[in-house]
Motif scaffolding. Structure first.
Motif, PDB file in Angstrom:
ATOM      1  N   LYS A   1     -22.992   1.859  47.741  1.00 50.28           N
ATOM      2  CA  LYS A   1     -21.497   2.533  47.478  1.00 50.28           C
ATOM      3  C   LYS A   1     -20.550   1.544  46.883  1.00 50.28           C
ATOM      4  CE  LYS A   1     -23.199   6.362  47.984  1.00 50.28           C
ATOM      5  NZ  LYS A   1     -23.607   7.172  46.665  1.00 50.28           N
TER       6      LYS A   1
ATOM      7  N   ARG B   1     -19.295  18.456  40.210  1.00 50.44           N
ATOM      8  CA  ARG B   1     -19.943  17.111  40.806  1.00 50.44           C
ATOM      9  C   ARG B   1     -21.362  17.660  41.181  1.00 50.44           C
ATOM     10  NH1 ARG B   1     -15.163  16.884  43.592  1.00 50.44           N
ATOM     11  NH2 ARG B   1     -16.125  16.863  45.735  1.00 50.44           N
ATOM     12  N   GLY B   2     -22.328  16.673  41.357  1.00 47.61           N
ATOM     13  CA  GLY B   2     -23.423  16.935  42.023  1.00 47.61           C
ATOM     14  C   GLY B   2     -24.614  17.592  41.183  1.00 47.61           C
TER      15      GLY B   2
ATOM     16  N   TYR C   1     -22.371  15.933  47.679  1.00 49.43           N
ATOM     17  CA  TYR C   1     -20.807  16.229  47.728  1.00 49.43           C
ATOM     18  C   TYR C   1     -20.233  14.765  47.227  1.00 49.43           C
ATOM     19  CZ  TYR C   1     -15.897  16.893  48.869  1.00 49.43           C
ATOM     20  OH  TYR C   1     -14.661  16.810  49.106  1.00 49.43           O
ATOM     21  N   GLY C   2     -20.846  13.715  47.794  1.00 54.20           N
ATOM     22  CA  GLY C   2     -19.873  12.246  47.510  1.00 54.20           C
ATOM     23  C   GLY C   2     -19.315  11.958  48.772  1.00 54.20           C
ATOM     24  N   LYS C   3     -19.537  12.305  49.936  1.00 58.58           N
ATOM     25  CA  LYS C   3     -18.780  11.991  51.074  1.00 58.58           C
ATOM     26  C   LYS C   3     -18.885  10.506  51.427  1.00 58.58           C
ATOM     27  CE  LYS C   3     -22.294  13.729  54.175  1.00 58.58           C
ATOM     28  NZ  LYS C   3     -23.308  14.175  53.134  1.00 58.58           N
TER      29      LYS C   3
ATOM     30  N   ALA D   1     -18.212  21.005  45.384  1.00 55.79           N
ATOM     31  CA  ALA D   1     -18.572  20.131  44.369  1.00 55.79           C
ATOM     32  C   ALA D   1     -18.957  20.747  43.003  1.00 55.79           C
ATOM     33  CB  ALA D   1     -19.503  19.166  44.964  1.00 55.79           C
TER      34      ALA D   1
ATOM     35  N   GLN E   1     -11.020  15.541  46.713  1.00 57.09           N
ATOM     36  CA  GLN E   1     -11.301  14.159  47.050  1.00 57.09           C
ATOM     37  C   GLN E   1      -9.917  13.534  47.491  1.00 57.09           C
ATOM     38  OE1 GLN E   1     -13.021  13.262  43.312  1.00 57.09           O
ATOM     39  NE2 GLN E   1     -15.248  12.938  44.306  1.00 57.09           N
TER      40      GLN E   1
ATOM     41  N   GLU F   1     -21.181   0.473  43.291  1.00 56.06           N
ATOM     42  CA  GLU F   1     -20.781   1.657  42.502  1.00 56.06           C
ATOM     43  C   GLU F   1     -19.216   1.648  42.218  1.00 56.06           C
ATOM     44  OE1 GLU F   1     -21.926   6.270  42.124  1.00 56.06           O
ATOM     45  OE2 GLU F   1     -22.751   5.036  43.711  1.00 56.06           O
TER      46      GLU F   1
ATOM     47  N   MET G   1     -19.547   7.916  49.343  1.00 52.93           N
ATOM     48  CA  MET G   1     -18.549   7.151  48.352  1.00 52.93           C
ATOM     49  C   MET G   1     -17.238   7.122  48.630  1.00 52.93           C
ATOM     50  SD  MET G   1     -18.288   5.878  45.342  1.00 52.93           S
ATOM     51  CE  MET G   1     -19.299   6.006  43.881  1.00 52.93           C
TER      52      MET G   1
END
Length: 544
Positions: A110, A251-252, A71-73, A246, A50, A113, A75
């Motif tokens: 996002k 994560r995830g 993955y959180g891309k 991830a 990240q 969050e 965010m």
């Protein structure tokens, strides 16, 4: 004695070099700045990957990020936008997506969050952020502003300093070059008296964030170009990973859940959404995948006929006994004509895969229900091989087991099959001619190349799960259209020794049932619906 304002001014001037160093440090190391404002509890502890993601956004003029679902891309993308808006006064940065509604939803979710995890950010906001169904405006104390735009002609003429293109794999390159790329042509100026352009700033930055798409598409080619430019040190970066990165950091979804999906999902769908692989044929493809993607302009599916248009159903009957490969497909095609009765548009308004393992009686019930819903003029069924079994059931008088109502008895248009009830409606067109596959392929290619075919847009709302049986009725046709395009991308065009065309699958694990149902329906429309109207018009002319 000096007054307080003078003391404050002298104190600021005295420490100006330290402020300068702080801003330079924070601009260059966004992840460390996020660490600096992380609360003792409840914040995000950034992982190594990240940090690389955030630093690349802050340091390179263009980034192409290809990461899997979960993955959180997005965010990280919004975190990068917030960081930029704070440290570059008066900058205007925008997220673009297929529609403004999609982009607005992503930014709002996002941003809320992020401010939950980093409450200090609220002190950087000027007024209240404005969120609506199709717009976002977040203004910062620095004068920086975040908003959203659509990847569409409606964005033409707008001006921003930086852009982030969400789900970039869906981009149309001609539209990108005509509409989006010029948006960032005007660089930011400093807010001092001289209003200078900083030559070391990332003026005109455009970032691309997406899951992977199809080989041979414009975005696949952009990836390859940017990889070359990355090697040539031209300020471009391409980053990516599959689902394992991830998961390695916790994560995830857990590893077991993703492996379970891999065993159930289409291999093409899993490859694109979880393995970050660009799939399909780049050489010898059935059709140019860019042209297929350009056909996705239909915003909403239809679940019943509109009472005035003509509908045709194309039905491909399952041929495999494999549990994962025995679903019959039904393509619902709506015909649009102009004032001269010429066909101008054929819309795939719905695409249905019948439940796995359903027998011919059950399939006949579902097909007749669909025909009644749309008042379809013709149902095109491939009766070669196992399709004969479905045709036999359609020739019978059928009763809906749920309502007890008659679904009717059908006759064929083009064969001498005998229906159970004489003088039944001629609804079935039975595809029996050998060697017709070549003509079906040619008509499909023609419909794609001419742009007459219209497909449903991609549903970029990632909240649904393709394996979830409770998926909303509204989302299912969009999902089925995604799978249709996967099937098309998996097909290669091959010419036989007799100069006839056939198609072959790159991998047998990807079906072609949806493609077949659509292609048969298009062939029928081209050869009979259009032809009949032309004959009718000619007769009227002769009579007059």
């Amino acid at each position: 004695m000096k007054n307080n304002s003078c003391l404050q001014a002298d104190g600021f001037s005295k420490n100006l070099d330290k402020y300068y160093d702080l801003v330079s440090w924070a601009r260059w190391n966004p992840d460390l700045w996020w660490d600096l404002i992380t609360p003792p509890t409840g914040g995000i502890r950034l992982d190594l990957d990240q940090r690389v993601y955030l630093r690349c956004i802050a340091r390179f003029v263009s980034n192409y990020m290809v990461f899997p679902r979960g993955y959180g891309k997005t965010m990280l993308e919004v975190m990068g936008m917030v960081h930029t808006a704070i440290f570059f006064p008066d900058i205007e940065i925008s997220m673009t997506a297929q529609t403004k509604e999609n982009a607005a939803k992503l930014v709002e979710e996002k941003f809320r969050e992020i401010t939950k995890f980093y409450p200090m950010l609220l002190h950087e906001i000027q007024g209240r952020p404005l969120f609506s169904k199709d717009s976002v405006e977040i203004v910062f104390a620095s004068g920086g502003r975040i908003d959203v735009m659509a990847n569409a002609q409606s964005s033409k003429g707008a001006r921003r300093k930086r852009l982030n293109a969400e789900e970039a794999a869906l981009l149309n390159n001609a539209l990108f070059e005509d509409v989006l790329e010029p948006i960032v042509n005007v660089p930011r100026r400093t807010i001092g008296k001289e209003a200078l352009i900083n030559p070391e700033e990332l003026n005109g930055q455009i970032n691309f964030m997406t899951t992977s798409g199809f080989r041979g598409s414009d975005e696949f080619e952009r990836n390859l170009r940017m990889i070359d430019e990355m090697a040539e040190l031209k300020g471009k970066i391409v980053l990516g990973s599959d689902w394992q990165l991830a998961v390695k950091y916790g994560r995830g979804e857990p590893k077991s859940a993703i492996l379970d999906k891999k065993s159930k999902l289409s291999p093409t769908f899993f490859a694109m959404n979880y393995e970050s692989k660009w799939v399909g044929a780049s050489d010898g493809a059935l059709v140019n995948i860019n042209k297929v993607l350009d056909l996705r302009t239909l915003s909403q599916p239809e679940f019943e006929g509109d009472g005035k248009s003509s509908y045709i159903l194309g039905v491909d009957v399952a041929r495999s006994q494999s549990k994962n490969n025995n679903q019959s497909s039904v393509a619902v095609l709506k015909i649009k004509r102009n004032k001269e009765e010429k066909i101008t548009r054929i819309s795939l308004v719905n695409l249905i895969n019948l439940p796995i393992g359903m027998n011919f009686t059950g399939q006949a019930i579902e097909v007749k229900r669909l025909q009644n819903l749309y008042n379809a003029k013709t149902v095109v069924v491939d009766v070669n091989g196992v399709g004969t079994g479905l045709c036999d059931e359609l020739l019978k008088d059928t009763v809906d087991p749920n309502t007890g109502e008659s679904l009717g008895c059908w006759d064929t248009i083009n064969t001498d099959h005998e229906p159970e009830i004489q003088r039944s409606d001629k609804v079935i067109y039975a595809l029996t001619a050998q060697g017709i596959n070549h003509d079906i392929i040619v008509s499909f290619i023609d419909m794609v190349e001419s742009g007459k075919l219209q497909l449903l847009v991609k549903n970029v709302d990632n909240s649904y799960d393709i394996n979830d049986t409770d998926s909303t009725k509204k989302s299912l046709p969009h999902i089925q259209t995604d799978l249709l395009i996967e099937e098309i991308a998996n097909l290669k065009l091959r010419q036989t020794q007799s100069a006839r065309y056939t198609v072959e699958q790159l991998t047998k694990r990807v079906d072609k049932d949806r493609y077949s149902a659509l292609a048969m329906g298009l062939w029928y429309i081209k050869n009979f619906e259009d032809k009949q109207r032309k004959v009718k018009n000619k007769m009227v002319f002769l009579y007059n």
